[in-house]
Design a protein around this motif. Structure first.
Motif, short mmCIF file in Angstrom:
data_model
loop_
_atom_site.label_atom_id
_atom_site.label_comp_id
_atom_site.label_asym_id
_atom_site.label_seq_id
_atom_site.Cartn_x
_atom_site.Cartn_y
_atom_site.Cartn_z
N ILE A 22 0.90 -1.15 0.00
CA ILE A 22 0.00 0.00 0.00
C ILE A 22 0.94 1.20 0.00
O ILE A 22 1.73 1.38 0.92
CB ILE A 22 -0.90 0.02 1.24
N LYS A 23 0.85 2.02 -1.05
CA LYS A 23 1.83 3.10 -1.21
C LYS A 23 1.24 4.49 -1.04
O LYS A 23 1.93 5.40 -0.60
CB LYS A 23 2.49 2.99 -2.58
N SER A 24 -0.02 4.66 -1.40
CA SER A 24 -0.58 6.02 -1.42
C SER A 24 -1.16 6.40 -0.06
O SER A 24 -1.57 5.55 0.73
CB SER A 24 -1.68 6.10 -2.47
N PHE B 289 -3.68 4.30 2.66
CA PHE B 289 -3.50 4.22 4.10
C PHE B 289 -4.75 4.73 4.82
O PHE B 289 -5.24 4.10 5.76
CB PHE B 289 -2.27 5.02 4.54
N GLN B 290 -5.27 5.88 4.38
CA GLN B 290 -6.44 6.49 5.03
C GLN B 290 -7.65 5.58 4.94
O GLN B 290 -8.44 5.50 5.88
CB GLN B 290 -6.75 7.85 4.41
N LEU B 291 -7.83 4.90 3.81
CA LEU B 291 -8.95 3.99 3.64
C LEU B 291 -8.91 2.88 4.69
O LEU B 291 -9.93 2.57 5.32
CB LEU B 291 -8.92 3.39 2.23
N VAL B 292 -7.75 2.31 4.89
CA VAL B 292 -7.61 1.23 5.87
C VAL B 292 -7.76 1.77 7.29
O VAL B 292 -8.43 1.15 8.12
CB VAL B 292 -6.26 0.49 5.71
N TYR B 293 -7.18 2.94 7.58
CA TYR B 293 -7.30 3.53 8.91
C TYR B 293 -8.75 3.83 9.26
O TYR B 293 -9.20 3.56 10.38
CB TYR B 293 -6.50 4.83 9.01
N THR B 294 -9.49 4.42 8.33
CA THR B 294 -10.84 4.89 8.66
C THR B 294 -11.90 3.80 8.61
O THR B 294 -12.81 3.79 9.43
CB THR B 294 -11.25 6.04 7.72
N THR B 295 -11.82 2.88 7.64
CA THR B 295 -12.87 1.88 7.50
C THR B 295 -12.48 0.50 8.02
O THR B 295 -13.36 -0.35 8.15
CB THR B 295 -13.31 1.75 6.02
N GLY B 296 -11.22 0.28 8.30
CA GLY B 296 -10.78 -1.02 8.79
C GLY B 296 -10.93 -1.14 10.29
O GLY B 296 -11.31 -0.21 10.99
N ARG B 297 -10.63 -2.33 10.79
CA ARG B 297 -10.65 -2.54 12.24
C ARG B 297 -9.22 -2.72 12.73
O ARG B 297 -8.33 -3.02 11.94
CB ARG B 297 -11.50 -3.75 12.60
N PRO C 20 -2.53 -10.51 -0.39
CA PRO C 20 -2.62 -9.53 0.70
C PRO C 20 -1.76 -8.30 0.38
O PRO C 20 -0.71 -8.40 -0.23
CB PRO C 20 -2.06 -10.29 1.90
N LYS C 21 -2.25 -7.13 0.80
CA LYS C 21 -1.49 -5.89 0.65
C LYS C 21 -1.18 -5.36 2.03
O LYS C 21 -2.00 -5.45 2.94
CB LYS C 21 -2.30 -4.85 -0.12
N ILE C 22 0.00 -4.77 2.18
CA ILE C 22 0.39 -4.26 3.49
C ILE C 22 1.12 -2.94 3.35
O ILE C 22 1.80 -2.68 2.36
CB ILE C 22 1.27 -5.30 4.24
N GLY C 23 0.94 -2.10 4.35
CA GLY C 23 1.68 -0.86 4.48
C GLY C 23 2.30 -0.83 5.87
O GLY C 23 1.74 -1.41 6.81
N PHE C 24 3.44 -0.20 5.99
CA PHE C 24 4.13 -0.13 7.28
C PHE C 24 4.19 1.31 7.74
O PHE C 24 4.50 2.20 6.95
CB PHE C 24 5.55 -0.69 7.15
#
Length: 123
Positions: free
Chosen positions: A19-21, A25-33, A52-56
């Motif tokens: 996950i680069k953009s 990141f914001q999508l996962v932060y706001t809608t993820g658990r 699977p996609k991952i961001g650090f």
């Protein structure tokens, strides 16, 4: 189980696994658990994606650039090693906490697997 440091073609960390953009990141932060540990936090968002996609995320409070880059390298290595064991339709963000900077590779591995089991991400 494959040893750390040995790479098979199926366990490479490719661009399609990142996950680069900022929007990603914001999508996962706001809608993820989130799943929380004393050493790190794992944000999870199920999506229709291939693999699977991952961001650090390693904040500046962790240390200087050398320390932050080392933490990210260790996190990438653990993800690369366990990528085949994870569900394929997920996006993750792994956020390091300050204590993780002083840990060894086995601790990173143990933390990631504990969070993955708690988040029900394993096949």
């Amino acid at each position: 189980m494959q040893e750390f440091g040995t790479k098979k073609k199926s366990s490479l960390f490719l661009k399609k696994n990142r996950i680069k953009s900022k929007a990603g990141f914001q999508l996962v932060y706001t809608t993820g658990r989130s799943v929380v540990d004393s050493l790190s936090v794992l944000y999870v968002l199920p999506l229709d994606a291939e693999g699977p996609k991952i961001g650090f995320a390693v904040g500046k409070k962790i240390g200087n650039a050398v320390v932050r880059n080392r933490v990210k390298r260790m996190m990438r290595e653990v993800f690369r090693h366990h990528k085949s064991e994870l569900l394929t339709n997920i996006q993750l963000i792994w956020v390091a906490r300050k204590k993780l900077a002083a840990a060894d590779l086995k601790t990173y591995d143990r933390v990631f697997m504990r969070l993955a089991k708690r988040a029900v991400l394993l096949k």
